[in-house]
Design a protein around this motif. Sequence first.
Motif, PDB file in Angstrom:
ATOM      1  N   ASN A 170       0.833  -0.856   0.273  1.00 52.24           N
ATOM      2  CA  ASN A 170       0.239  -0.033  -0.517  1.00 52.24           C
ATOM      3  C   ASN A 170       1.092   1.621  -0.230  1.00 52.24           C
ATOM      4  O   ASN A 170       0.612   2.219  -0.362  1.00 52.24           O
ATOM      5  CB  ASN A 170      -0.753  -0.120   1.499  1.00 52.24           C
ATOM      6  CG  ASN A 170      -1.961  -0.423   1.554  1.00 52.24           C
ATOM      7  OD1 ASN A 170      -2.711  -1.668  -0.307  1.00 52.24           O
ATOM      8  ND2 ASN A 170      -2.374  -1.117   1.874  1.00 52.24           N
ATOM      9  N   GLY A 171       1.442   1.347   0.577  1.00 51.44           N
ATOM     10  CA  GLY A 171       2.622   2.039   0.673  1.00 51.44           C
ATOM     11  C   GLY A 171       3.205   3.384  -0.970  1.00 51.44           C
ATOM     12  O   GLY A 171       3.697   3.887  -1.133  1.00 51.44           O
ATOM     13  N   GLU A 172       3.825   1.686  -1.832  1.00 51.98           N
ATOM     14  CA  GLU A 172       4.086   2.031  -2.575  1.00 51.98           C
ATOM     15  C   GLU A 172       3.578   2.055  -4.285  1.00 51.98           C
ATOM     16  O   GLU A 172       3.857   2.349  -5.053  1.00 51.98           O
ATOM     17  CB  GLU A 172       5.635   0.780  -3.021  1.00 51.98           C
ATOM     18  CG  GLU A 172       6.190   1.060  -1.923  1.00 51.98           C
ATOM     19  CD  GLU A 172       7.123   2.445  -1.968  1.00 51.98           C
ATOM     20  OE1 GLU A 172       7.579   3.421  -3.425  1.00 51.98           O
ATOM     21  OE2 GLU A 172       7.803   2.563  -0.998  1.00 51.98           O
ATOM     22  N   ASN A 173       1.351   1.634  -3.338  1.00 53.19           N
ATOM     23  CA  ASN A 173       1.077   1.496  -4.649  1.00 53.19           C
ATOM     24  C   ASN A 173       1.170   0.656  -5.988  1.00 53.19           C
ATOM     25  O   ASN A 173       1.073   0.526  -6.945  1.00 53.19           O
ATOM     26  CB  ASN A 173       0.484   2.441  -5.074  1.00 53.19           C
ATOM     27  CG  ASN A 173      -0.636   3.855  -4.096  1.00 53.19           C
ATOM     28  OD1 ASN A 173      -0.835   3.533  -3.350  1.00 53.19           O
ATOM     29  ND2 ASN A 173      -0.408   5.248  -4.471  1.00 53.19           N
ATOM     30  N   THR A 174       1.281  -1.233  -5.371  1.00 54.82           N
ATOM     31  CA  THR A 174       2.300  -1.656  -6.033  1.00 54.82           C
ATOM     32  C   THR A 174       1.537  -2.610  -5.770  1.00 54.82           C
ATOM     33  O   THR A 174       1.359  -3.164  -4.524  1.00 54.82           O
ATOM     34  CB  THR A 174       3.885  -2.123  -6.094  1.00 54.82           C
ATOM     35  OG1 THR A 174       4.407  -0.828  -6.085  1.00 54.82           O
ATOM     36  CG2 THR A 174       4.110  -2.828  -6.961  1.00 54.82           C
TER      37      THR A 174
END
Length: 117
Positions: A73-77
């Motif tokens: 979630n932090g990297e939107n990956t």
Amino acid sequence: QVELVESGGGLVQTGGSLRLSCAASGSIFSIEAMGWYRQAPGKQREFVAVILRGGSTNYADSVKGRFTISRDNGENTVYLQMNSLKPEDTGNYYCKIVLRYIAREYWGQGTQVTVSS
């Protein structure tokens, strides 16, 4: 504007593994769902797997037990770990995201997966 960049596709033998990645960037406040679809030559695009914001997942019956979807979630990956690959898994794999609140969806350009027998 939102951009999705997929990577990780390639050629692999039956029984092999691949890991696909899809990184989302741009005007993203929050992502509700991230998923993978695939399209084989001459066939319609089909659902493969999805992971929701809270972490719950769903898979197509054809990939259950072999594929695992996960997200950072932090990297939107979003990732798709594909094990025990079969020739019928061959196709162009597309990433899709659905934004929270506005329910707008975006697609990646696709990454080719080829499984040789």
